[in-house]
Design a protein around this motif. Structure first.
Motif, PDB file in Angstrom:
ATOM      1  N   ARG A  27      56.830 131.574  48.835  1.00 11.40           N
ATOM      2  CA  ARG A  27      56.341 132.540  49.815  1.00 11.40           C
ATOM      3  C   ARG A  27      56.459 133.969  49.255  1.00 11.40           C
ATOM      4  O   ARG A  27      55.544 134.791  49.421  1.00 11.40           O
ATOM      5  N   ALA A  28      57.566 134.266  48.605  1.00 16.86           N
ATOM      6  CA  ALA A  28      57.736 135.596  48.018  1.00 16.86           C
ATOM      7  C   ALA A  28      56.695 135.847  46.926  1.00 16.86           C
ATOM      8  O   ALA A  28      56.156 136.954  46.807  1.00 16.86           O
ATOM      9  N   ALA A  29      56.424 134.812  46.124  1.00 13.33           N
ATOM     10  CA  ALA A  29      55.415 134.939  45.080  1.00 13.33           C
ATOM     11  C   ALA A  29      54.027 135.163  45.681  1.00 13.33           C
ATOM     12  O   ALA A  29      53.231 135.964  45.169  1.00 13.33           O
ATOM     13  N   VAL A  30      53.723 134.449  46.751  1.00 14.02           N
ATOM     14  CA  VAL A  30      52.432 134.607  47.425  1.00 14.02           C
ATOM     15  C   VAL A  30      52.292 136.013  47.993  1.00 14.02           C
ATOM     16  O   VAL A  30      51.223 136.647  47.880  1.00 14.02           O
ATOM     17  N   ALA A  31      53.355 136.523  48.605  1.00 13.88           N
ATOM     18  CA  ALA A  31      53.305 137.871  49.171  1.00 13.88           C
ATOM     19  C   ALA A  31      52.991 138.903  48.089  1.00 13.88           C
ATOM     20  O   ALA A  31      52.165 139.803  48.290  1.00 13.88           O
ATOM     21  N   ASP A  32      53.620 138.767  46.926  1.00 14.03           N
ATOM     22  CA  ASP A  32      53.340 139.689  45.821  1.00 14.03           C
ATOM     23  C   ASP A  32      51.907 139.526  45.310  1.00 14.03           C
ATOM     24  O   ASP A  32      51.218 140.511  45.013  1.00 14.03           O
ATOM     25  N   PHE A  33      51.468 138.281  45.199  1.00 12.44           N
ATOM     26  CA  PHE A  33      50.115 137.987  44.722  1.00 12.44           C
ATOM     27  C   PHE A  33      49.066 138.660  45.607  1.00 12.44           C
ATOM     28  O   PHE A  33      48.114 139.289  45.115  1.00 12.44           O
ATOM     29  N   LEU A  34      49.235 138.543  46.917  1.00 16.87           N
ATOM     30  CA  LEU A  34      48.279 139.129  47.850  1.00 16.87           C
ATOM     31  C   LEU A  34      48.353 140.651  47.826  1.00 16.87           C
ATOM     32  O   LEU A  34      47.319 141.337  47.810  1.00 16.87           O
ATOM     33  N   ALA A  35      49.560 141.193  47.810  1.00 12.22           N
ATOM     34  CA  ALA A  35      49.725 142.646  47.842  1.00 12.22           C
ATOM     35  C   ALA A  35      49.143 143.301  46.589  1.00 12.22           C
ATOM     36  O   ALA A  35      48.498 144.364  46.671  1.00 12.22           O
ATOM     37  N   GLU A  36      49.351 142.681  45.446  1.00 11.44           N
ATOM     38  CA  GLU A  36      48.861 143.247  44.188  1.00 11.44           C
ATOM     39  C   GLU A  36      47.337 143.310  44.135  1.00 11.44           C
ATOM     40  O   GLU A  36      46.770 144.108  43.365  1.00 11.44           O
ATOM     41  N   ARG A  37      46.673 142.493  44.961  1.00 11.15           N
ATOM     42  CA  ARG A  37      45.205 142.439  44.942  1.00 11.15           C
ATOM     43  C   ARG A  37      44.589 142.957  46.238  1.00 11.15           C
ATOM     44  O   ARG A  37      43.400 142.763  46.480  1.00 11.15           O
ATOM     45  N   ALA A  38      45.413 143.615  47.053  1.00 13.00           N
ATOM     46  CA  ALA A  38      44.949 144.179  48.330  1.00 13.00           C
ATOM     47  C   ALA A  38      44.279 143.122  49.196  1.00 13.00           C
ATOM     48  O   ALA A  38      43.294 143.396  49.894  1.00 13.00           O
ATOM     49  N   LEU A  39      44.824 141.915  49.165  1.00 13.81           N
ATOM     50  CA  LEU A  39      44.337 140.822  50.001  1.00 13.81           C
ATOM     51  C   LEU A  39      45.163 140.765  51.278  1.00 13.81           C
ATOM     52  O   LEU A  39      46.295 141.267  51.311  1.00 13.81           O
ATOM     53  N   PRO A  40      44.631 140.187  52.354  1.00  6.34           N
ATOM     54  CA  PRO A  40      45.311 140.240  53.652  1.00  6.34           C
ATOM     55  C   PRO A  40      46.709 139.611  53.630  1.00  6.34           C
ATOM     56  O   PRO A  40      46.887 138.469  53.217  1.00  6.34           O
ATOM     57  N   GLU A  41      47.684 140.364  54.098  1.00  2.00           N
ATOM     58  CA  GLU A  41      49.052 139.862  54.168  1.00  2.00           C
ATOM     59  C   GLU A  41      49.148 138.647  55.096  1.00  2.00           C
ATOM     60  O   GLU A  41      49.969 137.748  54.880  1.00  2.00           O
ATOM     61  N   ASP A  42      48.290 138.614  56.123  1.00  2.00           N
ATOM     62  CA  ASP A  42      48.302 137.492  57.055  1.00  2.00           C
ATOM     63  C   ASP A  42      47.931 136.173  56.386  1.00  2.00           C
ATOM     64  O   ASP A  42      48.169 135.096  56.952  1.00  2.00           O
ATOM     65  N   ASP A  43      47.359 136.232  55.199  1.00  8.28           N
ATOM     66  CA  ASP A  43      46.962 135.011  54.498  1.00  8.28           C
ATOM     67  C   ASP A  43      48.143 134.274  53.865  1.00  8.28           C
ATOM     68  O   ASP A  43      47.966 133.187  53.300  1.00  8.28           O
ATOM     69  N   ILE A  44      49.337 134.854  53.961  1.00 10.89           N
ATOM     70  CA  ILE A  44      50.521 134.142  53.469  1.00 10.89           C
ATOM     71  C   ILE A  44      50.628 132.788  54.157  1.00 10.89           C
ATOM     72  O   ILE A  44      50.838 131.756  53.508  1.00 10.89           O
ATOM     73  N   ALA A  45      50.475 132.783  55.468  1.00  9.90           N
ATOM     74  CA  ALA A  45      50.599 131.525  56.224  1.00  9.90           C
ATOM     75  C   ALA A  45      49.525 130.526  55.799  1.00  9.90           C
ATOM     76  O   ALA A  45      49.797 129.323  55.673  1.00  9.90           O
ATOM     77  N   TRP A  46      48.305 131.023  55.574  1.00 11.16           N
ATOM     78  CA  TRP A  46      47.229 130.123  55.139  1.00 11.16           C
ATOM     79  C   TRP A  46      47.561 129.479  53.799  1.00 11.16           C
ATOM     80  O   TRP A  46      47.444 128.263  53.629  1.00 11.16           O
ATOM     81  N   LEU A  47      47.998 130.283  52.830  1.00  8.35           N
ATOM     82  CA  LEU A  47      48.248 129.754  51.498  1.00  8.35           C
ATOM     83  C   LEU A  47      49.454 128.807  51.495  1.00  8.35           C
ATOM     84  O   LEU A  47      49.468 127.797  50.790  1.00  8.35           O
TER      85      LEU A  47
END
Length: 224
Positions: free
Chosen positions: A28-48
């Motif tokens: 989950r922490a890795a996903v949060a960084d992945f999304l943030a680094e690419r300006a992708l929606p933070e809400d997509d953590i749950a989806w991924l």
């Protein structure tokens, strides 16, 4: 698989992901960084996290889902790095679990990690957390060609430390991979429930514990 000289029973077979280490929290922490680094929606953590299914979804399938959702915003190398190293780089061994393993060693138990997954990734977790210094050996499904709950992977674990299943226990969080696996080799088991109810009808664990440290201590303190 790591092996060493023959060691005495009793044998304690331990799952890795979401048992010895909190793999989902690390991913989950890795996903949060992945999304943030690419300006992708933070809400997509749950989806991924849902797509990943605690690592049980094949990596190629997860990669396809990510590419389909984000296209060029999620380039292939970045996705592969997330799936290959995301959790492995962030897992930690908690103090309570470390202490429980130390007590099991002191009590004379033979500790072997039995995990599904890719060898490079799983061995990175074992070494990053220091588990390699706390167990007698480990087996990874990719290396032995069998996945839990297949009996063959458990047999490989026992053979690697010169042990058999007489008096053996299995500890894990998965009803299918760990508890059914224990039933398949005639071993007793402790299910790490993390507050979940048991819903399987085909088999049941010998014991249930709310967390891994309690599960290990329940075997060490009262093996019968």
């Amino acid at each position: 698989m790591r092996t060493g000289p023959p060691t005495p029973m009793p044998l304690l077979l331990l799952d890795l992901d979401n048992t010895l280490v909190d793999r989902d929290a690390a991913f989950r922490a890795a996903v949060a960084d992945f999304l943030a680094e690419r300006a992708l929606p933070e809400d997509d953590i749950a989806w991924l996290m849902t797509v990943d299914a605690s690592g049980y979804t094949p990596r190629a399938e997860v990669a396809r889902a990510v590419h389909a959702r984000y296209g060029a915003r999620a380039p292939g190398p970045a996705v592969r790095d997330l799936l290959d190293r995301g959790a492995a780089d962030r897992v930690v061994l908690s103090g309570p679990v470390r202490g429980a393993l130390a007590r099991a060693l002191t009590a004379g138990w033979t500790l072997v990690i039995v995990t599904n997954g890719r060898t490079t990734q799983q061995e990175a977790k074992i070494r990053t957390t220091g588990l390699d210094a706390l167990v007698h050996g480990w087996v990874v499904s990719e290396a032995v060609g069998h996945k839990k709950p297949a009996p063959e992977i458990f047999h490989a674990a026992a053979a690697g430390v010169g042990a058999d299943f007489d008096g053996a226990w299995v500890i894990g969080d998965s009803p299918h991979a760990d508890i059914a696996g224990a039933a398949g080799i005639g071993a007793r088991s402790v299910w790490v429930s993390a507050g979940r109810p048991w819903t399987e009808a085909a088999h049941t664990p010998t014991r249930t514990a709310p967390d891994t440290a309690s599960a290990i201590d329940s075997v060490v303190d009262a093996p019968g």
